[in-house]
Motif scaffolding. Structure first.
Motif, mmCIF file in Angstrom:
data_model
loop_
_atom_site.group_PDB
_atom_site.id
_atom_site.type_symbol
_atom_site.label_atom_id
_atom_site.label_comp_id
_atom_site.label_asym_id
_atom_site.label_seq_id
_atom_site.Cartn_x
_atom_site.Cartn_y
_atom_site.Cartn_z
ATOM 1 N N GLN A 62 0.819 -1.219 0.000
ATOM 2 C CA GLN A 62 0.000 0.000 0.000
ATOM 3 C C GLN A 62 0.852 1.267 0.000
ATOM 4 O O GLN A 62 0.348 2.368 -0.232
ATOM 5 C CB GLN A 62 -0.929 0.000 1.221
ATOM 6 C CG GLN A 62 -2.052 -1.023 1.089
ATOM 7 C CD GLN A 62 -2.989 -0.989 2.279
ATOM 8 O OE1 GLN A 62 -2.656 -0.409 3.321
ATOM 9 N NE2 GLN A 62 -4.151 -1.615 2.142
ATOM 10 N N GLY A 63 2.150 1.126 0.296
ATOM 11 C CA GLY A 63 3.038 2.296 0.307
ATOM 12 C C GLY A 63 2.782 3.207 1.496
ATOM 13 O O GLY A 63 2.575 4.414 1.336
ATOM 14 N N SER A 74 11.197 0.606 -0.280
ATOM 15 C CA SER A 74 10.292 0.593 -1.433
ATOM 16 C C SER A 74 9.989 2.020 -1.888
ATOM 17 O O SER A 74 10.294 2.983 -1.185
ATOM 18 C CB SER A 74 8.987 -0.135 -1.075
ATOM 19 O OG SER A 74 8.243 0.639 -0.164
ATOM 20 N N ASN A 75 9.411 2.114 -3.044
ATOM 21 C CA ASN A 75 8.906 3.415 -3.520
ATOM 22 C C ASN A 75 7.670 3.168 -4.375
ATOM 23 O O ASN A 75 7.377 2.015 -4.747
ATOM 24 C CB ASN A 75 9.992 4.201 -4.260
ATOM 25 C CG ASN A 75 10.394 3.537 -5.557
ATOM 26 O OD1 ASN A 75 10.898 2.439 -5.553
ATOM 27 N ND2 ASN A 75 10.145 4.199 -6.669
ATOM 28 N N ARG A 76 6.939 4.222 -4.680
ATOM 29 C CA ARG A 76 5.632 4.080 -5.327
ATOM 30 C C ARG A 76 5.702 3.377 -6.688
ATOM 31 O O ARG A 76 4.835 2.604 -7.040
ATOM 32 C CB ARG A 76 5.001 5.463 -5.518
ATOM 33 C CG ARG A 76 4.562 6.083 -4.219
ATOM 34 C CD ARG A 76 3.663 7.277 -4.451
ATOM 35 N NE ARG A 76 3.399 7.944 -3.175
ATOM 36 C CZ ARG A 76 2.555 7.478 -2.263
ATOM 37 N NH1 ARG A 76 1.897 6.364 -2.484
ATOM 38 N NH2 ARG A 76 2.382 8.127 -1.129
ATOM 39 N N ASP A 77 6.770 3.682 -7.456
ATOM 40 C CA ASP A 77 6.807 3.193 -8.841
ATOM 41 C C ASP A 77 7.374 1.783 -8.987
ATOM 42 O O ASP A 77 7.489 1.277 -10.106
ATOM 43 C CB ASP A 77 7.611 4.172 -9.702
ATOM 44 C CG ASP A 77 6.865 5.487 -9.874
ATOM 45 O OD1 ASP A 77 5.624 5.439 -9.990
ATOM 46 O OD2 ASP A 77 7.511 6.556 -9.843
ATOM 47 N N SER A 80 4.745 -4.319 -8.177
ATOM 48 C CA SER A 80 4.193 -4.906 -6.940
ATOM 49 C C SER A 80 5.007 -6.089 -6.435
ATOM 50 O O SER A 80 5.174 -6.270 -5.223
ATOM 51 C CB SER A 80 2.757 -5.361 -7.180
ATOM 52 O OG SER A 80 1.955 -4.240 -7.399
ATOM 53 N N LYS A 83 7.713 -4.865 -4.457
ATOM 54 C CA LYS A 83 7.229 -4.314 -3.184
ATOM 55 C C LYS A 83 7.074 -5.456 -2.176
ATOM 56 O O LYS A 83 7.363 -5.306 -1.002
ATOM 57 C CB LYS A 83 5.888 -3.603 -3.387
ATOM 58 C CG LYS A 83 6.031 -2.250 -4.052
ATOM 59 C CD LYS A 83 4.680 -1.591 -4.195
ATOM 60 C CE LYS A 83 4.825 -0.247 -4.913
ATOM 61 N NZ LYS A 83 3.537 0.332 -5.248
ATOM 62 N N ASP A 160 7.083 9.350 -0.487
ATOM 63 C CA ASP A 160 7.638 8.290 -1.335
ATOM 64 C C ASP A 160 8.914 7.767 -0.667
ATOM 65 O O ASP A 160 9.557 8.479 0.115
ATOM 66 C CB ASP A 160 7.943 8.817 -2.736
ATOM 67 C CG ASP A 160 8.004 7.686 -3.769
ATOM 68 O OD1 ASP A 160 7.860 6.516 -3.368
ATOM 69 O OD2 ASP A 160 8.195 7.981 -4.959
#
Lengths: 679, 161
Positions: A62-63, A74-77, A80, A83, A160
């Protein structure tokens, strides 16, 4: 949500401590209800750690960038899948994976044996939960993955994260760490049974069957983990190799070697009631080397390209190791009386003796690797001078040891249990030895003059022919009685004694691996700057630079080189190695291009544009026989899986002699029958 | 508006940083002669590889050292003198394998010392576990005892009749 995770870990620690106390008090005071409640506490620990792991994984996907661990790994981009793999991309998460896997193993072991080993199981529970408690303690109090980023009294959401280390954003990294951890963690089970047998003064054999199976399973995971790591290094690090004798690589190999020694010497205990002390030492060494490997990876005591998560947890590991090793040594010495050998050797020329030598060479190799890994630390402590111990040292020491081990791999199966005569050995050795020498002479005549390579190919042939003859003779005998063809005869033979013939297949896999290793002696490489239209010749290959292009996506920027490749004038298409720069972590990586074939790999690494930006710097390697390393792994895996299938013919291993009771030297009819089945 | 400017600035900085990083990736061209010498030297950037094998971008150690090795080779220096000069400058840490002198000799000896000790242990184990040889000669039969047995057999057979 992070509070739920932290609370689950804390409760898991409390339940682990309860499980230790409950099982020990239950065992000593003979209170069954306490032992049963301790068993249930093991299940509870698994449930709690599953909740903690689920919280962490959900936060990563879920970030939730309020959490420090999520922001660091981790980072948004990120895709999955990466992640998810960020779970083990940092210190706290990887410790949580360790603890969760151990809790899973513990729950399975306790469940499987809930009606067996009634005296031993409380001690098994206590040992497993002590190890579990140690790791959960680290997660709860030292390296929690559930810490939030705070500024003053407020929680900060950084928006982020820094992203996962780009080197870990590769498909084998999705399964390599879990496989390796399944190996590392799994060795805790045989160790727990070994300690329990010492505590209850039961040197008996029933537990050794259980631990052998567990060891085989974990050995398989460890093998898979090591080879996946090698595959990752080959495809990601861009230096053209798959094994660099890095301390962390060595740390994964050490318990694998001692476990291999145990899987051989345990046969002596099963069949002869011998080497009980030695097997205890091997089981304990394997477990402590696993902990030591985790310590090396995490503590930063030695520098490593694989140390992706390091911190200040070193002293905790040293303390755990010191107490554990001292306690185990005391226990073994204290129980020597119960570990006496039940049989004696009848001849130096016997399978039993070959196991002794096999163990010696495996342990020598293990010691050489451990010594080389730690020597920089020892040298600096003694002389104050820093030194490096890299691949040249390990290759020079371990290649002769490895080749000798290969020789024993071929010799062992040719020698009968109990005793062999020189005449029978001469007959058994003739074809394998003649084939080996023939291949070596043929290769020498063909222009191969590398000494170790010639020896290696000779020994590989020797062992392979040994294994093939074993299968052929057995299958032919079955075929002559049942009318089955050779292939069906081989399958029937393997099914009748899966352990023996599965083991031979593992040996064959090791031969194939050695063939792949030997190819390293014939590597070619070149590093050049190529302008568009310019060509490079390496071995039979010609590479022409077609052009460079670049671009970017949310996760990274990329620069790609396209090469038109031909071999001896025949067009092979194009290869496109790539250089990436990950924006979030500000780290570059190589995406090498590999043309994989059975005879040789063409490996191209694009190191980036030249200083003036007009040319491409490329590193090219021709790596002969590398594919055989990966093929060898599959053969080893199939052999190991076959070993786990129950044999069609139930084998029994009557002991030939009990110490202290004089018996005549003539084998009983039972023994004669057994030898016929075995040999 | 300010947030937009900060985001744009950060993105621009990242792109410039990336471009600079990608532009500075020349790891130096190595001749086979250079590779031979570089293979004896450890890269000290933390990659745990030799100077010949280090592929780290912008490696501040291996790249200049390769240039230095090739420069010295162009001057006609042999492998040993190049390696010795680097060791004098950097210490024994610059070597990929421990030198065979002083305390560092232990690095080379210990694995084989351990092997010899292991062989000793196997010898002791064999001595301990080997069953004493069983006498194979058949003892001479006691003539009187044999005669007694024969008599007994005869008597028993007669009873049967």
């Amino acid at each position: 949500m992070e509070n739920v995770g932290a609370l689950a870990v804390l409760l898991a620690f409390c339940f682990a401590v309860y499980a230790i106390i409950g099982s020990v008090v239950g065992a000593l005071a003979k209170r069954t209800f306490l032992a049963i409640s301790a068993r249930r506490a093991v299940y509870t620990v698994w449930v709690l750690l599953t909740i903690a792991a689920a919280v962490l994984v959900t936060s990563l996907i879920q970030g939730d960038f309020r959490m420090a661990y999520v922001a660091e790994t981790s980072n948004r981009d990120m895709p999955s899948v990466y992640k998810f793999t960020a779970w083990w991309g940092g210190m706290g998460g990887s410790l949580l994976l360790w603890a969760w896997l151990l809790s899973t193993y513990s729950a399975v072991v306790v469940w499987q044996n809930r009606r067996k080993f009634r005296d031993m199981m409380p001690w098994v529970t206590a040992v497993l939960m002590t190890t579990e408690g140690f790791f959960v303690m680290l997660i709860a109090f030292v390296a929690s993955p559930f810490k939030v980023l705070a500024q003053g009294k407020g929680i900060v959401d950084v928006g982020d994260g820094q992203g996962l280390n780009p080197l870990l954003q590769y498909w084998t990294m999705v399964i390599h760490p879990p496989m390796l951890y399944l190996g590392y963690v799994g060795f805790a089970v045989p160790f727990a049974f070994a300690i329990a047998s010492l505590m209850t003064k039961q040197p008996g054999d029933s537990w050794i069957h259980t631990t052998r199976r567990w060891t085989l399973v974990t050995w398989m995971f460890q093998t898979t983990g090591i080879l996946l790591g090698a595959g990752w290094a080959y495809a990601v690090l861009g230096w053209g190799g798959y094994w660099g004798w890095d301390p962390v690589e060595n740390a994964s190999l050490l318990p694998w070697i001692t476990a291999t020694a145990f899987l051989h010497s345990v046969m002596m205990q099963e069949k002869k009631g011998m080497m009980k002390v030695w097997n205890m030492v091997l089981v304990a060494s394997t477990f402590f080397l696993c902990i030591f490997g985790t310590f090396l990876t995490r503590s930063g005591v030695v520098s490593s390209v694989h140390a992706f998560a390091s911190g200040t947890i070193g002293p905790y590991f040293v303390t755990f190791l010191a107490i554990g090793i001292a306690g185990t040594a005391y226990l073994i010495l204290n129980r020597l009386e119960y570990l006496k050998s039940e049989s004696q050797l009848e001849s130096v020329l016997s399978r039993e003796s070959s196991f002794l030598f096999n163990n010696l060479i495996l342990l020598a190799s293990c010691f050489a690797i451990l010594w080389g890994t730690l020597f920089p630390v020892i040298s600096e402590a003694v002389t104050g001078e820093k030194i490096s111990v890299d691949a040249p040292f390990f290759n020079r020491v371990n290649i002769p040891i490895g080749l000798f081990l290969m020789l024993l791999t071929g010799v062992g199966p040719l020698i009968a249990w109990r005793r062999s005569s020189f005449e029978s050995l001469k007959r058994a050795f003739f074809w394998p030895a003649a084939s080996g020498v023939g291949v070596a002479l043929g290769l020498f005549a063909a222009g191969v003059h590398h000494f170790y390579a010639l020896v290696s190919f000779m020994l590989c042939t020797f062992v392979a022919v040994t294994v093939i003859i074993e299968f052929y003779k057995g299958a032919k005998a079955i075929g002559s009685k049942s009318g089955q063809n050779l292939l069906m005869g081989m399958m029937e033979l393997t099914h009748r004694n899966t352990r023996r013939y599965g083991g031979y297949l593992v040996h064959l896999g090791i031969v194939v691996l050695f063939v792949g290793f030997t190819g390293k002696a014939f590597d070619l490489n070149a590093t050049v700057e190529l302008g568009t239209g310019q060509t490079l010749q390496l071995g039979h290959f010609t590479m022409r630079s077609v052009g460079m292009e670049s671009g970017q996506n949310g996760n990274y920027q990329w620069s790609r080189l396209t090469l038109a490749v031909s071999k001896d004038g025949q067009d092979l298409g194009t290869m496109s190695p790539e250089r990436r720069f990950y924006v979030a972590s500000k780290q570059p990586t190589s995406e090498v291009a590999i043309r994989r074939r059975l005879d040789q790999d063409l490996y191209v690494n694009y190191a980036g544009p030249s200083d003036d930006g007009t040319k491409a710097v490329i590193q090219t390697f021709v790596n002969p026989l590398v594919s055989w390393v990966w093929i060898g792994y599959w053969v080893v895996l199939i052999g190991t899986l076959i070993c786990m299938i129950p044999s069609k013919t139930k084998l029994v291993f009557p002991r030939t002699e009990v110490v202290g009771i004089a018996k005549h030297d003539i084998p009983t009819p039972e023994e004669v029958k057994h030898d016929t089945v075995e040999n | 508006m300010t947030r937009w400017k900060i985001s744009f600035g950060a993105l621009a900085a990242a792109v410039i940083f990336a471009a600079v990083a990608l532009a500075q990736t020349s790891s130096g061209i190595m001749t086979q002669e250079c590779r031979r010498v570089a293979g004896r030297l450890a890269c000290l950037c933390g990659c745990k590889q030799t100077v010949a094998e280090c592929q780290m971008l912008e490696c501040g150690y291996s790249s200049p050292l390769r240039q230095k090795i090739m420069a010295q080779q162009r001057q006609g220096k042999d492998d040993d003198s190049i390696v010795n000069a680097i060791v004098t400058e950097r210490g024994n840490e610059a070597l990929a394998a421990p030198p065979t002198q002083g305390f560092n000799l232990l690095a080379w000896w210990m694995p084989f010392v351990a092997l010899v000790f292991g062989l000793g242990a196997v010898y002791l184990a064999l001595r301990r576990f080997l069953r004493p040889a069983v006498a194979t000669t058949t003892p001479a039969a006691d003539a009187k005892l044999l005669e007694r047995y024969h008599d007994q057999i005869e008597k028993d057979l007669e009873k049967l009749d």
